[in-house]
Design a protein around this motif. Structure first.
Motif, PDB file in Angstrom:
ATOM      1  N   LEU A 213      51.536  40.197  36.573  1.00 19.68           N
ATOM      2  CA  LEU A 213      50.087  40.364  36.629  1.00 19.68           C
ATOM      3  C   LEU A 213      49.485  40.183  38.024  1.00 19.68           C
ATOM      4  O   LEU A 213      48.312  40.514  38.229  1.00 19.68           O
ATOM      5  CB  LEU A 213      49.417  39.375  35.662  1.00 19.68           C
ATOM      6  CG  LEU A 213      49.753  39.579  34.181  1.00 19.68           C
ATOM      7  CD1 LEU A 213      49.132  38.474  33.346  1.00 19.68           C
ATOM      8  CD2 LEU A 213      49.288  40.948  33.700  1.00 19.68           C
ATOM      9  N   ARG A 214      50.246  39.684  38.981  1.00 23.38           N
ATOM     10  CA  ARG A 214      49.673  39.482  40.314  1.00 23.38           C
ATOM     11  C   ARG A 214      49.202  40.790  40.946  1.00 23.38           C
ATOM     12  O   ARG A 214      48.095  40.831  41.528  1.00 23.38           O
ATOM     13  CB  ARG A 214      50.675  38.765  41.216  1.00 23.38           C
ATOM     14  CG  ARG A 214      50.923  37.324  40.812  1.00 23.38           C
ATOM     15  CD  ARG A 214      51.702  36.556  41.867  1.00 23.38           C
ATOM     16  NE  ARG A 214      52.099  35.255  41.351  1.00 23.38           N
ATOM     17  CZ  ARG A 214      51.312  34.184  41.354  1.00 23.38           C
ATOM     18  NH1 ARG A 214      50.090  34.267  41.853  1.00 23.38           N
ATOM     19  NH2 ARG A 214      51.743  33.024  40.867  1.00 23.38           N
ATOM     20  N   PRO A 215      49.967  41.878  40.870  1.00 22.87           N
ATOM     21  CA  PRO A 215      49.468  43.142  41.433  1.00 22.87           C
ATOM     22  C   PRO A 215      48.166  43.602  40.770  1.00 22.87           C
ATOM     23  O   PRO A 215      47.295  44.179  41.434  1.00 22.87           O
ATOM     24  CB  PRO A 215      50.610  44.124  41.168  1.00 22.87           C
ATOM     25  CG  PRO A 215      51.831  43.272  41.084  1.00 22.87           C
ATOM     26  CD  PRO A 215      51.369  42.006  40.422  1.00 22.87           C
ATOM     27  N   LEU A 216      48.028  43.331  39.468  1.00 26.03           N
ATOM     28  CA  LEU A 216      46.798  43.719  38.774  1.00 26.03           C
ATOM     29  C   LEU A 216      45.605  42.950  39.322  1.00 26.03           C
ATOM     30  O   LEU A 216      44.511  43.528  39.494  1.00 26.03           O
ATOM     31  CB  LEU A 216      46.953  43.474  37.275  1.00 26.03           C
ATOM     32  CG  LEU A 216      45.714  43.780  36.422  1.00 26.03           C
ATOM     33  CD1 LEU A 216      45.311  45.249  36.562  1.00 26.03           C
ATOM     34  CD2 LEU A 216      45.964  43.425  34.965  1.00 26.03           C
ATOM     35  N   LEU A 217      45.780  41.658  39.576  1.00 18.98           N
ATOM     36  CA  LEU A 217      44.682  40.885  40.157  1.00 18.98           C
ATOM     37  C   LEU A 217      44.226  41.506  41.473  1.00 18.98           C
ATOM     38  O   LEU A 217      43.026  41.648  41.740  1.00 18.98           O
ATOM     39  CB  LEU A 217      45.123  39.434  40.395  1.00 18.98           C
ATOM     40  CG  LEU A 217      45.449  38.584  39.173  1.00 18.98           C
ATOM     41  CD1 LEU A 217      45.876  37.185  39.609  1.00 18.98           C
ATOM     42  CD2 LEU A 217      44.263  38.504  38.225  1.00 18.98           C
ATOM     43  N   ALA A 218      45.199  41.910  42.307  1.00 19.14           N
ATOM     44  CA  ALA A 218      44.860  42.523  43.594  1.00 19.14           C
ATOM     45  C   ALA A 218      44.158  43.858  43.396  1.00 19.14           C
ATOM     46  O   ALA A 218      43.164  44.160  44.074  1.00 19.14           O
ATOM     47  CB  ALA A 218      46.126  42.703  44.429  1.00 19.14           C
ATOM     48  N   GLU A 219      44.653  44.659  42.453  1.00 17.20           N
ATOM     49  CA  GLU A 219      44.036  45.969  42.196  1.00 17.20           C
ATOM     50  C   GLU A 219      42.593  45.821  41.732  1.00 17.20           C
ATOM     51  O   GLU A 219      41.746  46.679  42.013  1.00 17.20           O
ATOM     52  CB  GLU A 219      44.837  46.719  41.133  1.00 17.20           C
ATOM     53  CG  GLU A 219      46.198  47.203  41.600  1.00 17.20           C
ATOM     54  CD  GLU A 219      47.019  47.765  40.452  1.00 17.20           C
ATOM     55  OE1 GLU A 219      46.424  48.026  39.380  1.00 17.20           O
ATOM     56  OE2 GLU A 219      48.250  47.920  40.620  1.00 17.20           O
ATOM     57  N   LEU A 220      42.316  44.745  41.036  1.00 17.66           N
ATOM     58  CA  LEU A 220      40.959  44.510  40.529  1.00 17.66           C
ATOM     59  C   LEU A 220      40.061  43.841  41.561  1.00 17.66           C
ATOM     60  O   LEU A 220      38.900  43.541  41.279  1.00 17.66           O
ATOM     61  CB  LEU A 220      41.018  43.660  39.256  1.00 17.66           C
ATOM     62  CG  LEU A 220      41.692  44.325  38.053  1.00 17.66           C
ATOM     63  CD1 LEU A 220      41.826  43.335  36.898  1.00 17.66           C
ATOM     64  CD2 LEU A 220      40.899  45.553  37.614  1.00 17.66           C
ATOM     65  N   GLY A 221      40.597  43.603  42.750  1.00 19.17           N
ATOM     66  CA  GLY A 221      39.797  43.019  43.815  1.00 19.17           C
ATOM     67  C   GLY A 221      39.585  41.534  43.705  1.00 19.17           C
ATOM     68  O   GLY A 221      38.639  40.981  44.290  1.00 19.17           O
ATOM     69  N   ILE A 222      40.460  40.848  42.977  1.00 12.38           N
ATOM     70  CA  ILE A 222      40.339  39.404  42.808  1.00 12.38           C
ATOM     71  C   ILE A 222      41.073  38.722  43.959  1.00 12.38           C
ATOM     72  O   ILE A 222      42.251  38.978  44.200  1.00 12.38           O
ATOM     73  CB  ILE A 222      40.925  38.965  41.460  1.00 12.38           C
ATOM     74  CG1 ILE A 222      40.159  39.656  40.325  1.00 12.38           C
ATOM     75  CG2 ILE A 222      40.878  37.443  41.305  1.00 12.38           C
ATOM     76  CD1 ILE A 222      40.793  39.499  38.970  1.00 12.38           C
ATOM     77  N   GLU A 223      40.354  37.882  44.695  1.00  7.67           N
ATOM     78  CA  GLU A 223      40.913  37.237  45.889  1.00  7.67           C
ATOM     79  C   GLU A 223      41.226  35.766  45.631  1.00  7.67           C
ATOM     80  O   GLU A 223      40.556  35.105  44.847  1.00  7.67           O
ATOM     81  CB  GLU A 223      39.911  37.314  47.045  1.00  7.67           C
ATOM     82  CG  GLU A 223      39.529  38.723  47.469  1.00  7.67           C
ATOM     83  CD  GLU A 223      38.524  38.695  48.619  1.00  7.67           C
ATOM     84  OE1 GLU A 223      38.834  38.056  49.646  1.00  7.67           O
ATOM     85  OE2 GLU A 223      37.432  39.268  48.444  1.00  7.67           O
ATOM     86  N   TYR A 224      42.246  35.282  46.319  1.00  6.29           N
ATOM     87  CA  TYR A 224      42.519  33.850  46.384  1.00  6.29           C
ATOM     88  C   TYR A 224      41.823  33.311  47.629  1.00  6.29           C
ATOM     89  O   TYR A 224      42.036  33.821  48.733  1.00  6.29           O
ATOM     90  CB  TYR A 224      44.016  33.588  46.486  1.00  6.29           C
ATOM     91  CG  TYR A 224      44.768  33.787  45.175  1.00  6.29           C
ATOM     92  CD1 TYR A 224      45.004  32.721  44.326  1.00  6.29           C
ATOM     93  CD2 TYR A 224      45.232  35.046  44.814  1.00  6.29           C
ATOM     94  CE1 TYR A 224      45.699  32.891  43.132  1.00  6.29           C
ATOM     95  CE2 TYR A 224      45.924  35.237  43.617  1.00  6.29           C
ATOM     96  CZ  TYR A 224      46.146  34.157  42.791  1.00  6.29           C
ATOM     97  OH  TYR A 224      46.827  34.337  41.607  1.00  6.29           O
TER      98      TYR A 224
END
Length: 238
Positions: A213-224
Motif C-alpha cells: 500500500l505504500r505506493p498507493l499512499l504516494a499516488e494519492l499525494g499523502i506525505e510523511y
C-alpha cells in the motif's frame, strides 16, 4: 393478484455446505462473495456470541399478522432457519417463546425477521437465536393469507427458500443456493490467506508493506512529515 401458497417440497442447499459456511461467519463469507449478500444493519441479534447457519424456510406475511408463521412451522426441518418478512413494514411482535419452542423441537437453527419479536428473556434462556428489526411486545392477529417458501425481501437482499442463511454478531448474510459451493471455496481460500496475514502481523510485519500500500499512499499525494513540518504548514495557513 398473487395467490397465497405454501410450497412443501423446496430444494435445500447441502447441509454440510451450510455448516461450513456458518463456521466461517458472516464477515468472511461476505468478503469472499465479493462484498455481497448482507441484509443490512436494520436486522440485529437479540443475543451475543451466537453464530448459526442453515437453509432458509421463508414466510411472506401481512403486517400485524402471524398466521403464516404458524403454517411455516410444519414446513421446517432440522438445519433450517426461518426467515420472515411482511408485505409492508411492520415491527409488531409477531414471534415469541411458543413459536421458538415449536421450531426448536423441529431442529430449526434460529429466526431472521423484518418484524419485531417479544419474550426476549425467554428466547435467550432457551438458546433460540433471533435476528430481528425490533423488540416490541405489540400483539398480532391470525386473519390474513400469505405465503410460505416463496422469495422474500429482507433488507437489501432477496432470500429464496433453500438459500443459506449465515447469522452472527456481525449481522445476517444470504448465500444463494446456486452459489453456495463457490462461496464456500472462496471463503476457504480467504481463511487461508488471512491466517498467513495473521502470522505475518504477529511477526511484526506491517500491513502497509504486506499489502503493497505504500505506493498507493504516494499516488494519492499523502506525505510523511515531521511534527515540526506539520505545525509550520498549519501556522502558515493562519
Amino acid at each position: 393478484m398473487i395467490t397465497p401458497v405454501i410450497v412443501t417440497d423446496i430444494a435445500r442447499t447441502d447441509a454440510a455446505t451450510a455448516r461450513a459456511l456458518g463456521a466461517h461467519g458472516v464477515a468472511t463469507v461476505h468478503e469472499a462473495m465479493g462484498r455481497t449478500g448482507l441484509v443490512g444493519p436494520g436486522i440485529r441479534p437479540i443475543q451475543d456470541d451466537v453464530r448459526v447457519a442453515g437453509t432458509a424456510v421463508t414466510v411472506r406475511s401481512h403486517p400485524g399478522d402471524n398466521l403464516m408463521i404458524h403454517a411455516a412451522v410444519e414446513q421446517c426441518r432440522e438445519g433450517d432457519v426461518l426467515v420472515v418478512s411482511t408485505t409492508s413494514p411492520s415491527l409488531d411482535g409477531a414471534f415469541g417463546e411458543l413459536f421458538a419452542t415449536a421450531l426448536q423441537t423441529r431442529g430449526v437453527r434460529g429466526l431472521v425477521t423484518t418484524t419485531g419479536v417479544r419474550d426476549v428473556a425467554e428466547l435467550r434462556a432457551m438458546g433460540f437465536p433471533v435476528w430481528s428489526a425490533a423488540v416490541f411486545a405489540q400483539g398480532t392477529v391470525k386473519a390474513t393469507p400469505g405465503s410460505v417458501n416463496v422469495p422474500v425481501v429482507v433488507g437489501a437482499v432477496t432470500v429464496r427458500p433453500g438459500d443459506v442463511i449465515v447469522a452472527d454478531d456481525d449481522g445476517v448474510l444470504c448465500v444463494p443456493r446456486r452459489d453456495a459451493a463457490d462461496a464456500l471455496a472462496a471463503a476457504d481460500a480467504r481463511i487461508a490467506k488471512e491466517e498467513a496475514d495473521r502470522s505475518a502481523y504477529r511477526g511484526g510485519e506491517l500491513s502497509l508493506d504486506r499489502k503493497g500500500l505504500r505506493p498507493l499512499l504516494a499516488e494519492l499525494g499523502i506525505e510523511y512529515v515531521s511534527q515540526a513540518e506539520y505545525e509550520a504548514r498549519e501556522h502558515g495557513r493562519d
